[in-house]
Design an enzyme around this catalytic site. Sequence first.
Site, mmCIF file in Angstrom:
data_model
loop_
_atom_site.group_PDB
_atom_site.id
_atom_site.type_symbol
_atom_site.label_atom_id
_atom_site.label_comp_id
_atom_site.label_asym_id
_atom_site.label_seq_id
_atom_site.Cartn_x
_atom_site.Cartn_y
_atom_site.Cartn_z
ATOM 1 N N MET A 15 0.822 -1.204 0.000
ATOM 2 C CA MET A 15 0.000 0.000 0.000
ATOM 3 C C MET A 15 0.863 1.265 0.000
ATOM 4 S SD MET A 15 -2.727 -1.524 2.756
ATOM 5 C CE MET A 15 -3.868 -0.146 2.781
ATOM 6 N N HIS A 16 0.213 2.390 -0.250
ATOM 7 C CA HIS A 16 0.772 3.741 -0.122
ATOM 8 C C HIS A 16 1.602 4.206 -1.312
ATOM 9 C CE1 HIS A 16 -0.439 3.188 4.014
ATOM 10 N NE2 HIS A 16 0.499 2.288 4.237
ATOM 11 N N ASP A 24 -2.774 -4.960 0.438
ATOM 12 C CA ASP A 24 -2.328 -6.219 1.036
ATOM 13 C C ASP A 24 -2.814 -6.393 2.467
ATOM 14 O OD1 ASP A 24 -0.603 -4.303 2.123
ATOM 15 O OD2 ASP A 24 1.235 -5.334 1.545
#
Length: 509
Positions: free
Chosen positions: A97-98, A256
């Site tokens: 992520m991110h 995830d």
Amino acid sequence: MKKSYKAWLVIRREKSMSVLLGIDIGTSSSKVMLLEAGKGILGVKTLDYDVDMPKENYAEQDPDEWWNAVVWILKELHKDYPDAFSRIDGISLSGQMHGCVVVGKEGQPLRPGIIWLDQRSQKQLDEIYDKFGIEQVKKIIHNRIFTGFAFPSLLWIRENEPQVFEKIDKVLLPKDYIRYKMTGRFGTEASDASSTTGVDIKKRDWAWELIDLFKMPRYIFPKCHESTELAGCITNECARATGLREGIPVAYGCGDQQAHVIGAGVIEEGIIVSNIGTGGEMSVYSKEDVYDPRMRIHTFCHAIDHAYTIYGAHLCSGMSMKWLKNNVLEMEGFSGMTKMAAEITPGCEGLIYLPYLAGSRTPEMDVSAKGMFFGMQLKHDKRHFIRSVMEGIIYDFRRSQDIFEEIGIRSHKVVACGGGAKSSEWLQIQADILNREVHVCKEKEQACLGACIIAGVSIGAFQSVKDACRQYVSMEERVYKPNQKNVAVYEKNYDLYKRLYKENKSLFV
């Protein structure tokens, strides 16, 4: 999708023959799982890669390295499971992520992806707080904004690489790029997009107030969907590269973290997922949009039920054990370390470890926080240090559990995953410090399993995520129950643990 394929798929489902593919794009590796409905997991394959750190505070990865890893793994699965591979009915993805992947009109990456470990965008982060304001961040984003998150990374690109920024056609997250390579279609979904800190969590769509305030072109943000929606089908180009059949439907997938908790079977309130990997997290499912007004934990959109995932992020969990093993004790394996720790009584005879070797996210949100051992005496040896690290990591997890309770989230048990779930001693430490029963998943690749479940729901092979979890998620027979004598020891040490950061904060520079 072709009508003929739809009709063929219905016939296949009636025979309970659906084969599903779950792809997880991680920070250190990509993994792919094959699952056959009615039978279970057929196989999982992995390929590792590295993080590029070309300068101090930079952390990048080439998006095509992720794609090349997926192509290689799919070819290996095709070779090892030719019959099942030819019968794949649905695909979904999860991913780290991110991160920020910027592509041009032809879908080509314009620069390496800036991933969550990156710390270059502190200036841009400060600008967001100055212009948007902390109260608006709380109300709309529900999360503190960090370096390495996609929105401040995008601002950094605009300021420092204007020639790249002007060519951007779309901003994607890591798994969104892989899905584009498979389907030829741009898009994202609420769970992963919410981790960019550019999304209105309640609306499950881009925070257009923030985007407009910083004069970002709206067209570069792809439409935000839900995880189980179908994004497209495998293209002829992808089929030639991977061996997958053209026309297989591909779901949008999820982050995830959300895939991981689905793969652990935690899709209802009252259960905490404890995950010890390189970092660590304590997470819960919430039907309601609940967030910590002090923003010590994260609230992101979930992949299912228009719900939310709420979790504390702990930056140096398994990494603390690795640091102790490699840099201090120079030992070979973790199993030997945990056996040594079992020789020491709970509470480590007063030795306490603060696991802030890379700063603290939950609960302190302080990049300057430092690690420490407190209470050292002549009687302590390396066994005490090992156990104190194991205990200190779980004390930190307890901080997340306490915040959950502060904001009204109750729990009655813990499901343990990751490296910490491989040690019976560490599992008992979790039970005693958290004062909860601890259960352990049999399947260790939860993110891939979660992606397979999303794929199955998206094509109708499973009636629901709950139904799929009932079939494919199971727990080990042993349950770790709190030992109340140990609980009392840990409660006393935990009170001292909480004071260590507060009493020493002024020294952390």
